[in-house]
Design a protein around this motif. Sequence first.
Motif, short mmCIF file in Angstrom:
data_model
loop_
_atom_site.label_atom_id
_atom_site.label_comp_id
_atom_site.label_asym_id
_atom_site.label_seq_id
_atom_site.Cartn_x
_atom_site.Cartn_y
_atom_site.Cartn_z
N HIS A 123 0.83 -1.30 0.11
CA HIS A 123 -0.16 0.10 0.06
C HIS A 123 0.82 1.29 0.03
N HIS A 232 -0.60 2.14 7.71
CA HIS A 232 -0.48 2.40 6.24
C HIS A 232 0.81 3.07 5.75
N GLU A 382 -8.82 -2.63 2.22
CA GLU A 382 -8.12 -1.86 3.53
C GLU A 382 -8.70 -2.30 4.65
N TYR A 417 -12.20 0.15 1.46
CA TYR A 417 -11.87 0.05 2.88
C TYR A 417 -12.90 -1.05 3.45
ZN LIG Z 1 -5.34 3.22 2.28
#
Ligand SMILES: [Zn+2]
Length: 468
Positions: A123, A232, A382, A417
């Motif tokens: 990511h 993240h 996510e 997400y």
């Molecule tokens: Zn993200």
Amino acid sequence: MFSPISLFRQSKHLVLLAIAVAWWQPNHINAETNWQAGLASEVITPNGSMWMAGYASRTKPAEGKIHDLYAKAIALESPNQTRLVIVTLDLISIPYPIRDYLEAEVKKRFDLPPAGLLMNCSHTHCGPEIRTTRWSDDGLPAERLAAAKSYVTFLKSKLVQVVEQALEDLQLANVSFCRARCGFAMNRRLPSPNGYRNFPNPNGPVDHDVPVLSVRSTTGKLRGILFGYACHNTTLGFYQFCGDFAGFAQLAIEEANPGALALYMQGCGADINPYPRNTLELAKQHGQSLATAVQSALDTVATPLVGELRTSYDKATVEYSTPPTKDELVERTNSSNKYVAIHGQRLLTQLAIDGHLRSTYDCPIQVVQLGDKLKMIALPGETVVDYALRIKSDLTTTPDPGASVWVAGYCNDVFAYVPSRRVLLEGGYEAGDAMKYFTTVLQHGPFAQNVEEIIVRKVYELNKSLEK
Ligand SMILES: [Zn+2]
């Protein structure tokens, strides 16, 4: 001389000595192994300049690189000849057409079933854009689209190559599991009078585990290190290709262990950021912190992987909340927020073509048993941290308290997400506001409130199916 009592004393001492030696053995001297492992790596940095992924507000293509981006693979085979290939990517996402392509190719070429292929992306927000569907292509200038399409073709060939090389590299190995902790990841959902803000929240949940799978040759040489962290990968958001902290961590581990390949596996870090952030120096520092945690994990007494490898893979059908009406979509197209307006327009087009908006999505769930002592759960999208905390808590205690559970997010299909029920009810970016930025799959809004239960139920169902 050798009275029964002195013999007893001697043998007792020998047993104690053997126990002490066994206990003090560093984790590179494992018991006799019958697992095989293979490792491979391919550079996937774009050859020329192209647009980057991760921030919709970027205004120009990339300007060079800090370091290369990689597709890496670790292949494992246990005595029952079950195989697992884990592919890790220094990329923002895994769009479903990429997973579908690789899944079909490795089945055809190497007879590797879908359950034997696990893909994970770091990511990084400093990688190339990946355009694979009509909605992600929508509105792009021809030249930019052509570069993105050409990159996808390049990426696909590299993915097949890296799996092939890892399988060809299979050889007897000592594979073991260990763990440490690392602290720069902090929850990023801060409650405020106007809802949840994207801001450091030291009181929010985190998962500071650093799970590590090490691969050593039969002579004890370190060949590969697969490690995870839930955060993240967004220290940076500039205009140079870079693996961010995960890229720097891999480089630092490889530098500290010459000849070994380091592979990063993203955890359930959708609502967690690296702090502090925004400079290259900080990305390097976080990478070094993570690499140091991995080194400390390697100093612990590791658990060798013995027993069989068992794999499972299935789709869970998640549902969306009540869709907006046509009038509400028209209203969205008039929004002063250009992303809301574009999203509204695309949804109107979808409605006109299909007659309805998407009401469900089939997302992949994978559960792998790596011998008797380690379970790996690969979640799609996510994924927020609640999933890792809940699943580890539920599965670690049963049936074997000595066994470990590794929960990864960002696996196999990164389509949205994926909030927990808590995050969904709290609202904010990860709860549904971010849907407007996802274009591989066009989705109108938040998931239904049962999203966590549907995903977790599928995990437990697959886990059950792997029990002996
Ligand atoms: Zn993200």
